[in-house]
Design an enzyme around this catalytic site. Structure first.
Site, PDB file in Angstrom:
ATOM      1  N   ARG A 241      38.430  13.401  98.517  1.00 13.71           N
ATOM      2  CA  ARG A 241      38.977  14.732  98.353  1.00 13.71           C
ATOM      3  C   ARG A 241      38.208  15.674  99.283  1.00 13.71           C
ATOM      4  O   ARG A 241      36.978  15.608  99.360  1.00 13.71           O
ATOM      5  CB  ARG A 241      38.850  15.208  96.903  1.00 13.71           C
ATOM      6  CG  ARG A 241      39.739  14.439  95.927  1.00 13.71           C
ATOM      7  CD  ARG A 241      39.650  15.010  94.516  1.00 13.71           C
ATOM      8  NE  ARG A 241      40.592  14.354  93.620  1.00 13.71           N
ATOM      9  CZ  ARG A 241      40.330  13.255  92.917  1.00 13.71           C
ATOM     10  NH1 ARG A 241      39.116  12.689  93.009  1.00 13.71           N
ATOM     11  NH2 ARG A 241      41.245  12.725  92.123  1.00 13.71           N
ATOM     12  N   LYS A 271      36.083  15.569  90.574  1.00 13.98           N
ATOM     13  CA  LYS A 271      37.126  16.328  89.887  1.00 13.98           C
ATOM     14  C   LYS A 271      37.353  15.696  88.521  1.00 13.98           C
ATOM     15  O   LYS A 271      38.077  14.726  88.370  1.00 13.98           O
ATOM     16  CB  LYS A 271      38.422  16.295  90.704  1.00 13.98           C
ATOM     17  CG  LYS A 271      39.566  17.097  90.076  1.00 13.98           C
ATOM     18  CD  LYS A 271      40.815  16.972  90.920  1.00 13.98           C
ATOM     19  CE  LYS A 271      41.977  17.722  90.285  1.00 13.98           C
ATOM     20  NZ  LYS A 271      43.223  17.598  91.068  1.00 13.98           N
ATOM     21  N   HIS A 341      44.005  17.028 102.470  1.00 13.94           N
ATOM     22  CA  HIS A 341      44.215  16.194 101.282  1.00 13.94           C
ATOM     23  C   HIS A 341      45.253  15.110 101.538  1.00 13.94           C
ATOM     24  O   HIS A 341      45.322  14.104 100.814  1.00 13.94           O
ATOM     25  CB  HIS A 341      44.655  17.085 100.113  1.00 13.94           C
ATOM     26  CG  HIS A 341      44.527  16.429  98.769  1.00 13.94           C
ATOM     27  ND1 HIS A 341      45.488  15.607  98.239  1.00 13.94           N
ATOM     28  CD2 HIS A 341      43.532  16.471  97.849  1.00 13.94           C
ATOM     29  CE1 HIS A 341      45.112  15.174  97.059  1.00 13.94           C
ATOM     30  NE2 HIS A 341      43.921  15.686  96.795  1.00 13.94           N
ATOM     31  N   ARG A 344      44.623  11.162 101.695  1.00 13.31           N
ATOM     32  CA  ARG A 344      44.625  10.320 100.500  1.00 13.31           C
ATOM     33  C   ARG A 344      45.997   9.673 100.311  1.00 13.31           C
ATOM     34  O   ARG A 344      46.102   8.499  99.954  1.00 13.31           O
ATOM     35  CB  ARG A 344      44.234  11.155  99.269  1.00 13.31           C
ATOM     36  CG  ARG A 344      42.777  11.600  99.303  1.00 13.31           C
ATOM     37  CD  ARG A 344      42.433  12.616  98.226  1.00 13.31           C
ATOM     38  NE  ARG A 344      42.614  12.103  96.889  1.00 13.31           N
ATOM     39  CZ  ARG A 344      41.768  11.293  96.252  1.00 13.31           C
ATOM     40  NH1 ARG A 344      40.660  10.877  96.874  1.00 13.31           N
ATOM     41  NH2 ARG A 344      42.003  10.898  95.013  1.00 13.31           N
ATOM     42  N   HIS A 368      40.831   7.581  91.239  1.00  7.94           N
ATOM     43  CA  HIS A 368      41.789   7.900  90.182  1.00  7.94           C
ATOM     44  C   HIS A 368      41.290   7.299  88.877  1.00  7.94           C
ATOM     45  O   HIS A 368      40.753   6.186  88.859  1.00  7.94           O
ATOM     46  CB  HIS A 368      43.167   7.327  90.510  1.00  7.94           C
ATOM     47  CG  HIS A 368      43.852   8.067  91.615  1.00  7.94           C
ATOM     48  ND1 HIS A 368      44.935   7.564  92.300  1.00  7.94           N
ATOM     49  CD2 HIS A 368      43.603   9.281  92.161  1.00  7.94           C
ATOM     50  CE1 HIS A 368      45.328   8.431  93.206  1.00  7.94           C
ATOM     51  NE2 HIS A 368      44.528   9.473  93.151  1.00  7.94           N
ATOM     52  N   TYR A 378      32.680   2.471  82.148  1.00 10.86           N
ATOM     53  CA  TYR A 378      31.581   1.520  82.295  1.00 10.86           C
ATOM     54  C   TYR A 378      31.680   0.597  83.506  1.00 10.86           C
ATOM     55  O   TYR A 378      30.857  -0.281  83.674  1.00 10.86           O
ATOM     56  CB  TYR A 378      31.472   0.669  81.028  1.00 10.86           C
ATOM     57  CG  TYR A 378      31.162   1.500  79.814  1.00 10.86           C
ATOM     58  CD1 TYR A 378      29.882   2.035  79.632  1.00 10.86           C
ATOM     59  CD2 TYR A 378      32.127   1.790  78.865  1.00 10.86           C
ATOM     60  CE1 TYR A 378      29.585   2.818  78.530  1.00 10.86           C
ATOM     61  CE2 TYR A 378      31.844   2.576  77.751  1.00 10.86           C
ATOM     62  CZ  TYR A 378      30.573   3.083  77.592  1.00 10.86           C
ATOM     63  OH  TYR A 378      30.285   3.869  76.512  1.00 10.86           O
TER      64      TYR A 378
END
Length: 419
Positions: A241, A271, A341, A344, A368, A378
């Site tokens: 980003r 984000k 952007h 991406r 994402h 995890y």
């Protein structure tokens, strides 16, 4: 224009008399000896003539200041008389019942759940867009029409999306006021369907590989600062980003493993919701392709001694402006065609076409959040090997026949116009 000497020399008139000053301000003299300041203006085609006080209790300088204040209100699109009336009304009620006071209480209550940047954006939007017209009014007396008029002014500037965000924040303030027993209605909710329609679309992005290569070539031959060009190339091959890239401190890029370099982007810079930003397990790991390491090495010569890898060209202690890369793309001819952007989307589209069975890996590469929350929390290093292979492949195919980094940093910084 008037002067104190001229006012003092003027005799009491037999009939009412006006002594003009400037910009609609004049002194109204009465046969009884009264001297009253008045300000003449027009609002929505109607003439208004409010009084500004009596001379000499209100001096000439004070009268001009009051006139200038009224003119500023008029320029903002509001009626000075109505604004003053609202201020008097607000002064007659308890301070904690005004919209501004309730809004600040609501903001203070919620600020710990927001990031510092978002806290500032929320309060600033209210201070700039709402408080000047509605801030002093009793919250329980504000009507839906007044809310809509405030939002219409934002929409008139073309900022339809901002108007919707402001409406949501106003609505939250009213709901807070209802919960506190201060008001009974939420007029901001009532105007939602009356707002200007908003057409949302994806940010423009080029998703054809050959065209993506052309973007790199055109950007790097367009005059611009070498740090901006290096930032653009690194952004393209890492698919980060833009906001995360430009705010990178050198501390994150120093000491990378020479054989398998991994850039650890802390969760606090990602984000995500505030309560997740202190969780190390949410750090984003970026296995760097060889070309990325080359860019970082070249970058050290320009900003290695500064706190940020991509410093602001005017203020070296601050990060690069969010618009710098976008402006460079615009100058290269990609206005409304490809934005920072957009890389991406380019990476996602092209690599999903090449590896249709690797969607989960590509999503992890883009940071994402997976649907499986346990997996998201995890397994920050999940698919690290596969992600390295994907990013290396992406860098290889994107940078085919591109200019060497050693040449990129030598390209012109600005256009020199011939005399």
């Amino acid at each position: 224009m008037l002067s104190d000497a001229k006012i003092r020399k003027t005799k009491v008139p037999e009939k009412p008399q006006k002594l003009a000053d400037s910009y609609g301000l004049h002194l109204y003299l009465t046969p009884a000896g009264g001297k009253f300041w008045r300000y003449r203006y027009r609002y929505e085609g109607k003439e208004k003539l409010p009084s500004l006080g009596e001379y000499p209790h209100v001096s000439l300088a004070d009268a001009r200041a009051l006139r200038d204040e009224a003119r500023a209100i008029l320029v903002s699109g509001n009626d000075p008389s109505k604004v003053k009336k609202a201020e008097k009304s607000a002064a007659a009620i308890a301070p904690d019942r005004s919209f501004e006071a309730i809004a600040r209480d609501w903001h203070k209550l919620n600020e710990t759940t927001w990031t510092e940047k978002h806290r500032g954006e929320v309060l600033t939007s209210l201070e700039v867009e709402v408080f000047p017209t509605l801030g002093k009014l009793p919250i329980d007396e504000i009507t839906a029409l007044q809310v809509l008029e405030t939002l219409r002014k934002i929409e008139a500037r073309g900022a339809k999306e901002k108007a919707r965000r402001v409406r949501q924040r106003m609505s939250a303030v009213f709901v807070y006021g209802i919960a506190m027993g201060i008001c009974e209605n939420d007029p901001a909710a009532q105007v939602q369907k009356a707002m200007a329609p908003l057409k949302k679309g994806r940010q423009p992005a080029v998703t054809d590989l050959l065209e993506c290569r052309e973007i790199i070539k055109r950007v790097e031959t367009t005059p611009g600062h070498p740090v901006t060009k290096l930032a653009h190339r690194l952004l393209a091959i890492t698919a980060l980003r833009p906001g995360a890239l430009i705010n990178t401190p050198w501390s994150e890029l120093n000491g990378l493993d020479e054989e398998d370099p991994v850039w650890v982007l802390p969760a606090e810079r990602m984000k995500m919701r505030l309560h997740l930003k202190n969780d190390d397990a949410r750090d984003h790991l970026i296995p760097l392709p060889a070309q990325a390491v080359e860019i970082i090495d070249a970058l050290r010569k320009f900003s290695g001694r500064q706190p940020f890898a991509f410093p602001n060209s005017r203020h070296a202690h601050k990060p690069m402006s969010e618009n710098a890369i976008g402006y460079l793309l615009n100058r290269a001819g990609y206005h409304h065609k490809h934005v920072p952007h957009g890389w991406r989307s380019s990476f996602s589209t092209i690599m999903n076409e090449r590896h249709p069975d690797s969607r989960a890996i590509i999503d992890f590469t883009l940071a994402h959040v997976p649907k499986d929350k346990v997996e998201a929390a995890y397994n920050r290093a999940l698919y690290l090997k596969q992600r390295r292979e994907l990013l290396q492949e992406w860098a290889n195919i994107l940078l085919v026949d591109q200019m060497p980094i050693s040449e990129v940093v030598k390209t012109p910084r600005r256009v020199f116009k011939s005399k």
